[in-house]
Every structure is written in structure tokens, then in C-alpha cells.
Design an enzyme around this catalytic site. Structure first.
Site, short mmCIF file in Angstrom:
data_model
loop_
_atom_site.label_atom_id
_atom_site.label_comp_id
_atom_site.label_asym_id
_atom_site.label_seq_id
_atom_site.Cartn_x
_atom_site.Cartn_y
_atom_site.Cartn_z
CG ASN A 128 -2.09 1.33 1.81
OD1 ASN A 128 -1.67 1.78 0.45
ND2 ASN A 128 -2.55 1.45 2.92
CG HIS A 151 -5.36 1.75 4.88
ND1 HIS A 151 -5.16 2.72 6.39
CD2 HIS A 151 -5.02 1.21 4.97
CE1 HIS A 151 -3.78 2.16 6.57
NE2 HIS A 151 -3.84 1.55 5.54
CD GLU A 158 -2.51 5.79 6.61
OE1 GLU A 158 -2.48 5.27 5.78
OE2 GLU A 158 -2.15 4.63 7.50
CD GLU A 205 -3.35 -2.71 7.76
OE1 GLU A 205 -1.93 -2.51 6.86
OE2 GLU A 205 -4.14 -2.13 7.14
N GLY A 207 2.67 2.64 10.57
CA GLY A 207 3.72 2.92 10.75
C GLY A 207 4.49 3.61 11.62
CB SER A 248 5.29 -1.65 11.84
OG SER A 248 5.03 -0.31 12.24
P1 PGA Z 1 3.09 0.71 7.87
O1 PGA Z 1 1.28 0.07 6.72
O2 PGA Z 1 3.75 -1.20 6.92
O3 PGA Z 1 3.81 1.53 6.79
O4 PGA Z 1 2.46 0.24 9.09
C1 PGA Z 1 0.38 -0.72 6.62
C2 PGA Z 1 -0.34 -0.45 6.29
O5 PGA Z 1 -0.80 0.64 6.51
O6 PGA Z 1 -1.06 -0.91 5.18
#
Ligand code: PGA
Length: 253
Positions: free
Chosen positions: A9, A97, A99, A169, A175, A215
Site C-alpha cells: 500500500n 483502511h 487511515e 491491522e 507506521g 510495520s
Molecule cells: P506500515 O503500514 O507498514 O507503514 O505500518 C501498513 C498499512 O497501513 O497498510
């Protein structure tokens, strides 16, 4: 046997040039990995989808979108329909997602409409679920994931479930560099599979792929993939570096 699935992603990153360069570098770097052994998808921003579809063509790497709207067309300024994504060569689409849920404010119900519309439009949705840190600390992880799954899968029968991938997730791991341990991931994945067995039946639950995200890196991918119910990885930051993403793909085979 569930085929491993690794998806990158890219979020709000890359530009017209670097998106194509990154896609081509992933194609080149993963050329030796048999596509029958692992599904690979890259998920660029909307505006680079067509260029990335061209860059990966004939490589067996699929392309996904980061979001979709549920209406097929009309006066919905700024939105993109499942048909449009299909038209430009997308196979997958992320729905819900973290976010989108926590930064943009999408509700469980809206995410459910997107999942249904994506399947109706011939796309394969990747439904993302996961708890906030305070929800985990309060012992509410299973409750939150259950609520997100109930709403996200509302209206899907067992047959439609064949189109669905679920990504767990934990928001606190996205992140942050703070990956869930393989055991923490396995615990929630096993819970999700159990829930699907109750809601549908055992064969639906056994066939669906459950990805872990948060991560993920070249260094921790193999340990996560070793868990019985971790069928793949949804990768954010580490998917922006071709070498690192290819390491993750190799760890998933
Ligand atoms: P990340 O993001 O690997 O940067 O933690 C994962 C995601 O949001 O799908």
C-alpha cells in the site's frame, strides 16, 4: 491450502515517475518468485493506477486501489467507482483502511457499502480491520474487530465471501515501527477465522486469506508468515523500497 498474499500500500506517496520506477523494480526484483506460490499486488495512488498497470503488465503482479466509492456513477464529486477501477485494470481495492476510518472519518456502515459495491463491480476487496491502542489496552480488541467485520461484511453470503480478503491491522502498529508480535497477530487471526466459521461455515473460514499489516519489514515478515492463520502481509512504508518489498515477498513463499 491458502496461497500467500503480499500487498504493498503506497498510500499518498510516489509521483508519476517514481511510481512507474518502483513498479518496474518490484517486477524485476520478484521475477524469480513463482506467481503460483504467492499473490503480489501493488496499491498506488489513484492517479498513477494506469501507469502502474502498464508497468507491471505480463508480470503476474496485480494492481489495487486504496479506496472506492459505492455509487456506480453520478454527482459524487471527487469519488471513484468500482467500474472505473476495473476499467483501468485494477483487481483489488482496500476498503476501510485505518487511515480512512480514523483520519478521514469513514464509518463501519460506509465501509460495508464499499465492500459490497466493490464485489458487485468485479473487484476483490481487502477489508481492513483493527483496534486502536486504547481499545487493546481496555481488552476490547475482539469486540472492535467483530463490530468492524459484522458491518464490513454485512449482506455478503458465503459465495460472495470468496472475493474477500481480510487484513488485520492493529492501528497502534501502523507506521509506528511497533509490529504486533507473531503471537499477537496469530491470536486475532485465529479469532477472525473462528468468527467467519460461525457466521458462514468452516469452508468459507478455511479458504479466506487473512493478512497482517502494521510495520511489516523484510526482517519480521518470515516470523509473521510462520503463524498458521497469517496468510499474507499488507505492507505500507516498506513497500516503497523495491528491495525491501521483494524481501518480504520472498519471505512469504
Ligand atoms: P506500515 O503500514 O507498514 O507503514 O505500518 C501498513 C498499512 O497501513 O497498510
Amino acid at each position: 491450502m491458502r496461497k500467500p498474499f503480499v500487498a504493498g500500500n503506497w498510500k499518498e506517496n510516489t509521483d508519476s515517475r517514481s511510481s512507474v520506477e518502483l513498479a518496474k523494480a518490484v517486477v524485476a526484483g520478484s521475477a524469480g518468485v513463482a506467481r503460483e506460490k504467492v499473490t503480489v499486488a501493488v496499491i498506488p495512488p489513484f492517479v498513477y493506477l494506469q501507469a502502474v498497470v502498464r508497468a507491471v503488465s505480463a508480470s503476474g503482479i496485480a494492481v489495487g486501489a486504496q479506496d472506492v466509492y459505492f455509487e456506480p456513477k453520478g454527482a459524487f464529486t471527487g469519488e471513484i467507482s468500482p467500474g472505473m477501477l476495473k476499467d483501468v485494470g485494477c483487481t483489488y481495492v482496500l476498503c476501510g483502511h485505518s487511515e480512512r476510518r480514523h483520519v478521514i472519518g469513514e464509518t463501519d456502515a460506509l465501509v460495508g457499502k464499499k465492500v459490497t459495491a466493490a464485489i458487485g463491480g468485479g473487484l476483490l476487496p481487502i477489508l481492513c480491520v483493527g483496534e486502536l491502542l486504547e481499545e487493546r489496552d481496555a481488552g476490547r480488541t475482539e469486540q472492535v474487530v467483530t463490530r468492524q467485520l459484522e458491518a464490513g461484511l454485512a449482506g455478503l453470503n458465503g459465495e460472495k465471501m470468496q472475493a474477500v480478503t481480510i487484513a488485520y491491522e492493529p492501528v497502534w502498529a501502523i507506521g509506528t515501527g511497533r509490529t504486533a508480535t507473531p503471537q499477537q497477530a496469530q491470536e486475532v487471526h485465529a479469532f477472525i477465522r473462528g468468527l467467519l466459521a460461525e457466521k458462514y461455515d468452516k469452508s468459507v473460514a478455511e479458504e479466506i486469506r487473512l493478512l497482517y499489516g502494521g510495520s511489516v519489514k523484510g526482517d519480521n515478515a518470515a516470523d509473521l508468515m510462520r503463524e498458521e492463520d497469517v496468510d499474507g502481509l499488507l505492507v505500507g512504508g516498506a513497500s516503497l523500497k523495491a528491495d525491501e518489498f521483494v524481501r518480504i515477498i520472498q519471505a512469504a513463499v
